[in-house]
Design a protein around this motif. Structure first.
Motif, mmCIF file in Angstrom:
data_model
loop_
_atom_site.group_PDB
_atom_site.id
_atom_site.type_symbol
_atom_site.label_atom_id
_atom_site.label_comp_id
_atom_site.label_asym_id
_atom_site.label_seq_id
_atom_site.Cartn_x
_atom_site.Cartn_y
_atom_site.Cartn_z
ATOM 1 N N GLY A 56 0.856 -1.184 -0.113
ATOM 2 C CA GLY A 56 -0.091 0.197 -0.067
ATOM 3 C C GLY A 56 0.889 1.300 0.024
ATOM 4 O O GLY A 56 2.165 1.016 -0.416
ATOM 5 N N ARG A 57 0.237 2.388 0.355
ATOM 6 C CA ARG A 57 0.921 3.621 0.457
ATOM 7 C C ARG A 57 1.679 3.689 1.653
ATOM 8 O O ARG A 57 1.183 3.389 2.707
ATOM 9 N N PHE A 58 2.956 4.002 1.761
ATOM 10 C CA PHE A 58 3.868 4.428 2.986
ATOM 11 C C PHE A 58 4.862 5.151 2.382
ATOM 12 O O PHE A 58 5.304 5.634 1.216
ATOM 13 N N ALA A 59 5.358 6.042 3.714
ATOM 14 C CA ALA A 59 6.780 6.757 3.411
ATOM 15 C C ALA A 59 7.647 5.949 4.132
ATOM 16 O O ALA A 59 7.758 5.631 5.255
ATOM 17 N N ALA A 60 8.966 6.248 3.392
ATOM 18 C CA ALA A 60 10.086 5.592 4.107
ATOM 19 C C ALA A 60 11.388 6.720 3.794
ATOM 20 O O ALA A 60 11.551 7.689 2.988
ATOM 21 N N LEU A 61 12.390 6.515 4.963
ATOM 22 C CA LEU A 61 13.378 7.323 4.812
ATOM 23 C C LEU A 61 14.837 6.821 4.091
ATOM 24 O O LEU A 61 15.016 5.480 4.372
ATOM 25 N N ALA A 62 15.312 7.257 2.951
ATOM 26 C CA ALA A 62 16.375 6.587 2.358
ATOM 27 C C ALA A 62 17.538 7.368 2.851
ATOM 28 O O ALA A 62 17.881 8.434 2.495
ATOM 29 N N THR B 95 -0.026 10.430 -11.745
ATOM 30 C CA THR B 95 1.004 10.019 -10.496
ATOM 31 C C THR B 95 0.634 11.189 -9.349
ATOM 32 O O THR B 95 0.370 10.769 -8.010
ATOM 33 N N GLU B 96 0.231 12.519 -9.462
ATOM 34 C CA GLU B 96 -0.066 13.406 -8.631
ATOM 35 C C GLU B 96 -1.416 13.122 -8.128
ATOM 36 O O GLU B 96 -1.705 13.365 -6.901
ATOM 37 N N LEU B 97 -2.458 12.561 -8.900
ATOM 38 C CA LEU B 97 -3.748 12.117 -8.673
ATOM 39 C C LEU B 97 -3.885 11.005 -7.741
ATOM 40 O O LEU B 97 -4.621 11.109 -6.503
ATOM 41 N N VAL B 98 -3.035 10.225 -7.911
ATOM 42 C CA VAL B 98 -3.031 8.941 -7.099
ATOM 43 C C VAL B 98 -2.217 9.457 -5.683
ATOM 44 O O VAL B 98 -2.897 9.129 -4.631
ATOM 45 N N ARG B 99 -1.263 10.157 -5.583
ATOM 46 C CA ARG B 99 -0.648 10.586 -4.363
ATOM 47 C C ARG B 99 -1.516 11.412 -3.655
ATOM 48 O O ARG B 99 -1.818 11.336 -2.278
ATOM 49 N N GLU B 100 -2.247 12.360 -4.417
ATOM 50 C CA GLU B 100 -3.236 13.086 -3.563
ATOM 51 C C GLU B 100 -4.303 12.591 -2.963
ATOM 52 O O GLU B 100 -5.271 13.297 -2.220
ATOM 53 N N THR B 101 -4.741 11.389 -3.512
ATOM 54 C CA THR B 101 -6.047 10.798 -3.178
ATOM 55 C C THR B 101 -5.993 9.317 -2.421
ATOM 56 O O THR B 101 -6.903 9.116 -1.521
ATOM 57 N N GLU C 109 -5.206 1.372 2.759
ATOM 58 C CA GLU C 109 -5.885 1.140 1.780
ATOM 59 C C GLU C 109 -5.164 0.062 1.051
ATOM 60 O O GLU C 109 -4.092 0.334 0.438
ATOM 61 N N ASP C 110 -6.091 -0.814 0.712
ATOM 62 C CA ASP C 110 -5.510 -1.895 -0.268
ATOM 63 C C ASP C 110 -5.212 -1.207 -1.712
ATOM 64 O O ASP C 110 -5.925 -0.646 -2.288
ATOM 65 N N ALA C 111 -4.080 -1.486 -2.167
ATOM 66 C CA ALA C 111 -3.600 -0.508 -3.079
ATOM 67 C C ALA C 111 -3.548 -1.631 -4.574
ATOM 68 O O ALA C 111 -3.009 -0.808 -5.379
ATOM 69 N N ARG C 112 -3.754 -2.696 -4.469
ATOM 70 C CA ARG C 112 -3.592 -3.586 -5.541
ATOM 71 C C ARG C 112 -4.180 -3.290 -6.916
ATOM 72 O O ARG C 112 -3.532 -3.253 -7.975
ATOM 73 N N ALA C 113 -5.350 -2.699 -6.697
ATOM 74 C CA ALA C 113 -6.166 -2.197 -7.838
ATOM 75 C C ALA C 113 -5.595 -1.092 -8.447
ATOM 76 O O ALA C 113 -5.330 -0.960 -9.796
ATOM 77 N N ILE C 114 -5.221 -0.151 -7.600
ATOM 78 C CA ILE C 114 -4.573 1.223 -7.988
ATOM 79 C C ILE C 114 -3.131 1.170 -8.574
ATOM 80 O O ILE C 114 -2.838 1.850 -9.568
ATOM 81 N N PHE C 115 -2.641 0.335 -8.089
ATOM 82 C CA PHE C 115 -1.213 0.144 -8.509
ATOM 83 C C PHE C 115 -1.242 -0.732 -10.029
ATOM 84 O O PHE C 115 -0.550 -0.122 -10.868
ATOM 85 N N GLU C 116 -2.116 -1.491 -10.037
ATOM 86 C CA GLU C 116 -2.314 -2.051 -11.375
ATOM 87 C C GLU C 116 -2.730 -0.838 -12.512
ATOM 88 O O GLU C 116 -2.556 -1.147 -13.702
ATOM 89 N N LEU C 117 -3.415 -0.073 -12.206
ATOM 90 C CA LEU C 117 -4.193 0.855 -12.957
ATOM 91 C C LEU C 117 -2.932 1.900 -13.344
ATOM 92 O O LEU C 117 -3.024 2.135 -14.524
ATOM 93 N N LEU C 118 -2.245 2.494 -12.179
ATOM 94 C CA LEU C 118 -1.260 3.158 -12.680
ATOM 95 C C LEU C 118 -0.087 2.476 -13.596
ATOM 96 O O LEU C 118 0.511 2.893 -14.606
ATOM 97 N N ARG C 119 0.138 1.109 -13.134
ATOM 98 C CA ARG C 119 1.055 0.419 -14.145
ATOM 99 C C ARG C 119 0.788 0.505 -15.681
ATOM 100 O O ARG C 119 1.417 0.770 -16.441
ATOM 101 N N GLN C 120 -0.617 0.171 -15.933
ATOM 102 C CA GLN C 120 -1.108 0.085 -17.263
ATOM 103 C C GLN C 120 -1.158 1.209 -17.672
ATOM 104 O O GLN C 120 -0.679 1.555 -19.193
ATOM 105 N N PHE C 121 -1.414 2.606 -16.953
ATOM 106 C CA PHE C 121 -1.338 3.471 -17.606
ATOM 107 C C PHE C 121 0.015 4.144 -18.063
ATOM 108 O O PHE C 121 0.108 4.667 -19.215
ATOM 109 N N TYR C 122 1.032 3.739 -17.338
ATOM 110 C CA TYR C 122 2.388 3.962 -17.752
ATOM 111 C C TYR C 122 2.846 3.076 -18.851
ATOM 112 O O TYR C 122 3.543 3.701 -19.901
ATOM 113 N N ALA C 123 2.626 2.125 -19.037
ATOM 114 C CA ALA C 123 2.728 1.252 -20.028
ATOM 115 C C ALA C 123 2.029 1.552 -21.337
ATOM 116 O O ALA C 123 2.705 1.496 -22.330
ATOM 117 N N PHE C 124 1.002 1.891 -21.380
ATOM 118 C CA PHE C 124 0.025 2.433 -22.541
ATOM 119 C C PHE C 124 0.699 3.844 -22.982
ATOM 120 O O PHE C 124 0.409 3.994 -24.166
#
Length: 253
Positions: A31-37, A98-104, A109-124
């Motif tokens: 899902g969505r999370f913040a991390a320190l690199a 990307t911004e729309l996903v980040r802001e909403t 929340e289970d992110a599997r569906a939105i992850f695949e939606l974003l992946r397909q958008f980048y691919a197409f």
């Protein structure tokens, strides 16, 4: 604490101190999370070029013992989308999605569906050979995202009684963003907008690209369809989206 792995998209990076970066990620499994690199700005060994958006990465991270900030140990690019960054129009569309996903999309929340939606958008997206294709794909993404939230406007039928759109003498859309309304379901004085039949056909295509797209030219129909979609998107976001404004200025018919 043991390390975890997840395919991720990077939604945002923010410099932290002189060497570190705080990364907002959308993980297929996490899902969505913040991390320190740590030391991400001074050492390329663990992160290399993977700290860039618009590519899928395999993230290795540990969960926090306190607070919400994970620790990002390593990133590796697992799927690239050649072509997106070669045209400013494509880059602006990808940045907006990307911004729309980040802001909403919220943590937890289970992110599997939105992850695949974003992946397909980048691919197409790199396959879009003109501005019309870019706009149609972007509007399809918006409607699909709204559908995941249960906030998509009803297009194929009346939002209240389910009467099919093709059976209605006029296509009236509620200005509240609810979608298509038949005359029987419209409340007295309720604000609606009447759209052209070509616009309805275009909206049906944008919702499901398997539906036929109306013939060219589409400038007027696309402008009307955009207003319908914008009403629903604006009810979802809480602030203006700079990437959307950039997209609108660059990608026109």
């Amino acid at each position: 604490m043991s390390s975890r792995h997840s395919p991720c998209f990077i939604l945002r990076t923010v410099d932290y101190g002189e060497r570190d970066v705080i990364v907002t990620l959308l993980g297929r499994d996490a899902g969505r999370f913040a991390a320190l690199a740590r030391s991400a700005r001074t050492s390329r060994k663990r992160f290399g070029g993977a700290l860039q958006p618009l590519r899928m990465v395999e993230a290795i991270y540990t969960r926090p013992t306190r607070g919400d900030l994970h620790t990002l140990q390593e990133l590796e690019v697992s799927e690239d989308y050649p072509g997106i960054e070669e045209r400013l129009e494509l880059l602006s569309a990808a940045s907006y999605a990307t911004e729309l996903v980040r802001e909403t999309w919220r943590e937890g929340e289970d992110a599997r569906a939105i992850f695949e939606l974003l992946r397909q958008f980048y691919a197409f997206l790199p396959r879009c050979d003109d501005n019309l294709a870019i706009l149609c794909l972007t509007h399809h993404f918006e409607l699909s995202l709204l559908n995941l939230y249960g906030m998509a406007p009803s297009i194929a039928q009346c939002a209240r009684c389910g009467k099919a759109a093709e059976s209605l003498p006029r296509a009236r859309f509620a200005r509240s963003g609810e979608g298509l309304l038949c005359e029987s379901c419209r409340h007295p004085g309720e604000a609606v907008g009447v759209i052209h039949p070509l616009t309805l056909t275009l909206l049906l295509h944008l919702e499901d690209p398997r539906n036929a797209r109306p013939p060219l030219p589409l400038e007027d129909a696309l402008a009307q369809a955009r207003r319908v979609i914008d009403t629903s998107v604006d009810s979802l976001v809480t602030r203006a989206l700079p990437a959307r404004e950039m997209l609108r200025s660059l990608v026109t018919l």
